[in-house]
Scaffold this motif. Structure first.
Motif, mmCIF file in Angstrom:
data_model
loop_
_atom_site.group_PDB
_atom_site.id
_atom_site.type_symbol
_atom_site.label_atom_id
_atom_site.label_comp_id
_atom_site.label_asym_id
_atom_site.label_seq_id
_atom_site.Cartn_x
_atom_site.Cartn_y
_atom_site.Cartn_z
ATOM 1 N N LYS A 139 18.760 4.515 25.240
ATOM 2 C CA LYS A 139 19.890 4.126 24.618
ATOM 3 C C LYS A 139 21.162 3.497 25.607
ATOM 4 O O LYS A 139 21.422 2.336 25.071
ATOM 5 N N ARG A 143 20.915 -0.400 24.844
ATOM 6 C CA ARG A 143 22.242 -0.313 24.115
ATOM 7 C C ARG A 143 21.724 -0.144 22.453
ATOM 8 O O ARG A 143 22.031 -0.844 21.695
ATOM 9 N N ILE A 144 20.869 0.795 22.487
ATOM 10 C CA ILE A 144 20.497 1.243 21.193
ATOM 11 C C ILE A 144 21.467 2.106 20.225
ATOM 12 O O ILE A 144 21.903 3.144 20.675
ATOM 13 N N ALA A 146 23.220 4.791 17.988
ATOM 14 C CA ALA A 146 22.620 6.325 17.428
ATOM 15 C C ALA A 146 21.831 6.099 15.890
ATOM 16 O O ALA A 146 21.032 6.784 15.993
ATOM 17 N N PHE A 149 17.766 5.526 15.919
ATOM 18 C CA PHE A 149 16.600 6.607 16.421
ATOM 19 C C PHE A 149 16.129 7.197 15.215
ATOM 20 O O PHE A 149 17.027 7.930 14.251
ATOM 21 N N TYR A 177 21.639 10.830 19.129
ATOM 22 C CA TYR A 177 20.570 9.970 18.916
ATOM 23 C C TYR A 177 20.216 10.295 17.254
ATOM 24 O O TYR A 177 19.833 11.797 17.154
#
Ligand SMILES: [Zn+2]
Length: 252
Positions: A139, A143-144, A146, A149, A177
């Protein structure tokens, strides 16, 4: 060296180089810029192995097995050991056909994580703790957000049920996540458009029965539809952003 062998050797070298360096398009003049970096994965897809040992899963994910070649970026064992099989920058073969939001080639856009679980028992605590560490790393580095996921079953409702009813999605959401609805949100209003809401969340809606099953599996650990008022409340909360950790106040 015979000429055909020289050519074969040159071809081998070229293909090796092509793997090291992105191929350049011969239709254009190469005028390189240093103003770039690697493309980023934008999704993380969670799976269970549906197998009974890490060694067997490592074999499956690294060989041409009878069901077709598959792989994942990571595999986590029940004792929490993390294995990486494919670089984050490369395309692993874990998602197959499916879609999430606007992403139709999920393998190209995602990181796949296989979890050593046969689908019939709770996930081992060391595995979950190890997964949370890995998710935190992914993450931060990529820079994924929330909400990106997701479950394999989310993107392929017709074909997949993993990581299944035992996966602790609420606990993951508490760590940032995946999304999970707050408990105190109001019912969906009359006329609430369920199909549009499912689409907004990211689900493919070409087979609504399958999508309803996948949604209930993810958010209520129930295998079957049809969607009821509680499902509608959850969906309404998700599209409104009323998720944990608290992101917005529901209007009363
Ligand atoms: Zn899977």
């Amino acid at each position: 060296m015979p000429r055909f062998l020289t050519l074969a050797f040159a071809a081998l070298l070229l293909s090796a180089c092509a793997h090291q360096q992105a191929p350049r398009n011969p239709l254009a003049t190469w005028v390189p810029s240093s103003n770039h970096d690697a493309r980023r994965p934008v999704l993380v897809v969670l799976h269970y192995t549906e197998q009974d040992s890490v060694q067997r899963s490592l074999d499956t994910l690294r060989t041409a097995n009878s069901g077709g070649r598959v792989s994942s970026h990571y595999l986590i064992g029940q004792d929490g050991t993390r294995y990486q099989l494919v670089s984050d920058l490369d395309r692993a073969w874990h998602a197959g056909a499916g879609s999430w939001g606007a992403v139709s080639d999920v393998n190209s856009a995602s990181i796949g994580i296989e979890l050593d679980n046969n689908g019939r028992v709770p996930f081992a605590e060391p595995l979950v703790e190890s997964l949370l560490v890995l998710l935190g790393d992914l993450k931060t580095r990529w820079r994924i957000p929330a909400e990106n996921f997701i479950a394999h079953s989310d993107l392929a409702p017709r074909r997949k049920v993993d990581p299944g009813v035992h996966f602790p999605w609420k606990r993951l959401a508490e760590h940032g996540y995946g999304v999970w609805p707050r408990d105190d949100t109001p019912p969906a209003p009359p006329g609430f458009d369920v199909v549009q809401a499912l689409r907004t969340v990211g689900y493919p809606v070409d087979d609504l029965d399958a999508t309803a099953r996948a949604f209930r599996l993810r958010f209520r650990a129930l295998p079957d539809g049809p969607l009821d008022a509680e499902d509608h409340r959850i969906l309404y909360a998700l599209v409104q952003g009323w998720t944990i950790p608290v992101q917005a106040e529901p209007a009363r």
